[in-house]
Design a protein around this motif. Structure first.
Motif, short mmCIF file in Angstrom:
data_model
loop_
_atom_site.label_atom_id
_atom_site.label_comp_id
_atom_site.label_asym_id
_atom_site.label_seq_id
_atom_site.Cartn_x
_atom_site.Cartn_y
_atom_site.Cartn_z
N VAL A 60 67.08 6.31 65.84
CA VAL A 60 68.19 5.15 64.85
C VAL A 60 69.10 6.22 64.01
O VAL A 60 70.24 5.71 64.06
CB VAL A 60 67.03 4.57 63.96
CG1 VAL A 60 67.98 3.77 62.83
CG2 VAL A 60 66.30 3.45 64.88
N GLY A 61 68.45 7.31 63.60
CA GLY A 61 69.27 8.14 62.82
C GLY A 61 70.61 8.76 63.69
O GLY A 61 71.75 8.84 63.31
N LEU A 62 70.20 9.03 65.01
CA LEU A 62 71.22 9.33 65.91
C LEU A 62 72.32 8.27 65.89
O LEU A 62 73.66 8.56 66.09
CB LEU A 62 70.66 9.92 67.03
CG LEU A 62 71.76 10.16 68.24
CD1 LEU A 62 72.39 11.55 67.92
CD2 LEU A 62 70.62 10.85 69.68
N GLY A 63 71.89 7.09 66.19
CA GLY A 63 72.91 5.98 66.54
C GLY A 63 73.69 5.67 65.25
O GLY A 63 75.00 5.47 65.34
N LEU A 64 73.04 5.71 64.11
CA LEU A 64 73.76 5.85 62.93
C LEU A 64 74.74 6.66 62.53
O LEU A 64 75.96 6.35 62.33
CB LEU A 64 72.94 5.59 61.69
CG LEU A 64 71.94 4.39 61.39
CD1 LEU A 64 71.02 4.65 60.42
CD2 LEU A 64 72.86 3.22 61.26
N ALA A 65 74.37 7.92 62.86
CA ALA A 65 75.27 9.11 62.81
C ALA A 65 76.57 8.81 63.82
O ALA A 65 77.91 9.07 63.54
CB ALA A 65 74.79 10.34 63.08
N GLY A 66 76.22 8.46 64.94
CA GLY A 66 77.29 8.41 66.12
C GLY A 66 78.12 7.28 65.71
O GLY A 66 79.53 7.50 65.85
N LEU A 67 77.73 6.08 65.22
CA LEU A 67 78.54 5.06 65.02
C LEU A 67 79.62 5.56 63.90
O LEU A 67 80.60 5.18 63.66
CB LEU A 67 77.80 3.88 64.63
CG LEU A 67 76.96 3.09 65.72
CD1 LEU A 67 76.08 1.95 65.20
CD2 LEU A 67 78.15 2.48 66.78
N THR A 68 78.94 6.20 62.75
CA THR A 68 79.63 6.45 61.55
C THR A 68 80.81 7.57 62.10
O THR A 68 81.86 7.48 61.53
CB THR A 68 78.84 7.25 60.50
OG1 THR A 68 77.70 6.34 60.15
CG2 THR A 68 79.68 7.98 59.41
N LEU A 69 80.60 8.38 63.18
CA LEU A 69 81.66 9.39 63.44
C LEU A 69 82.41 8.55 64.10
O LEU A 69 83.81 8.83 63.86
CB LEU A 69 80.81 10.37 64.23
CG LEU A 69 81.87 11.47 65.00
CD1 LEU A 69 82.67 12.33 63.91
CD2 LEU A 69 81.03 12.49 65.54
N LEU A 70 82.28 7.55 65.04
CA LEU A 70 83.16 6.85 65.75
C LEU A 70 84.12 6.00 64.91
O LEU A 70 85.37 6.07 65.09
CB LEU A 70 82.40 6.03 66.89
CG LEU A 70 83.30 5.11 67.61
CD1 LEU A 70 84.10 5.96 68.55
CD2 LEU A 70 82.39 4.10 68.35
#
Length: 252
Positions: free
Chosen positions: A192-202
């Motif tokens: 979940v954290g990886l998904g949040l970080a990826g979405l934030t970066l995008l």
């Protein structure tokens, strides 16, 4: 035949002349009465949602802490739109100092308060060198990049990052990797954290390329809150999982 004592008999007490002696009855709260009338179960503890939200707010310093963290960036964007980059940099630094004073007055860690000033100074320096307001947000893009790398590396190494961070804080066992419930929880939380970080970066990259500083402020506030919620939820669930005997056991 000896009469059996009724429950609570030891609580009998005299209340004064003319008052009958009898057990003291607890006064039910309105919420408890309502639940009894509706046939609902008693609430033994706060709901997970309430606990998680409270934990997240505490992590970001509560509403005041959240406002203090967002104030410098907000002041920069608003002033830049109204008066240009020079006044915006002044507004940023003044607001950052004020936010630091507020955090120190609230007895927050001095290191965290000073870090806010350092971040504001770095962002202001980048924007002043390039002469573009949107470059103020370039340093902030490093954070989700680091998170993506850390989350991915920990999953590949089978050492979920959230387990390494949360388990000591939640009081979990040192052998959490052999605890089925905790291992699965920390793995899922890391994903979940990886998904949040990826979405934030995008989102930050796209909005930076579109030159939308106001939207970048929103992303910054939302990402900070979402990461705090994610962390708080993991702590709450980890404590419950560690206390559940059914989930414990060696991993196979």
């Amino acid at each position: 035949m000896t009469q059996r004592a009724t429950p609570g008999a030891e609580l009998l007490e005299h209340t004064g002349p003319g008052h009958p002696t009898g057990p003291r009855r607890p006064v039910a709260s309105p919420s408890a009465t309502t639940r009894r009338v509706l046939g609902l179960d008693e609430v033994a503890e706060r709901s997970l949602t309430r606990t998680t939200v409270d934990g997240a707010l505490q992590r970001v310093g509560g509403p005041v802490g959240l406002i203090s963290a967002a104030a410098p960036t907000t002041a920069f964007v608003i002033t830049e739109a109204a008066a240009g980059l020079g006044p915006a940099l002044i507004a940023l630094l003044v607001t950052a100092v004020a936010a630091c004073v507020v955090r120190l007055a609230r007895r927050e860690p001095a290191g965290a308060a000073a870090a806010g000033l350092v971040v504001a100074a770095v962002c202001a320096g980048v924007a002043s060198v390039t002469g573009q307001a949107r470059d103020f947000f370039l340093p902030a893009m490093v954070v989700p990049v680091l998170f993506v790398l850390a989350y991915t590396g920990s999953l590949l190494a089978r050492r979920p990052l959230m387990g390494l961070i949360v388990n000591p804080l939640s009081g979990g066992p040192r052998t959490w990797r052999t605890h089925r419930g905790l291992r699965r929880l920390y793995t899922a939380s890391t994903l979940v954290g990886l998904g949040l970080a990826g979405l934030t970066l995008l989102a930050r990259v796209l909005l930076y390329l579109a030159d939308q500083p106001a939207a970048l402020v929103v992303v910054q506030v939302v990402s900070t809150t979402s990461f705090a919620l994610h962390f708080a939820a993991t702590v709450v669930l980890a404590r419950r999982s560690a206390d559940a005997p059914a989930n414990a056991g060696a991993a196979h």
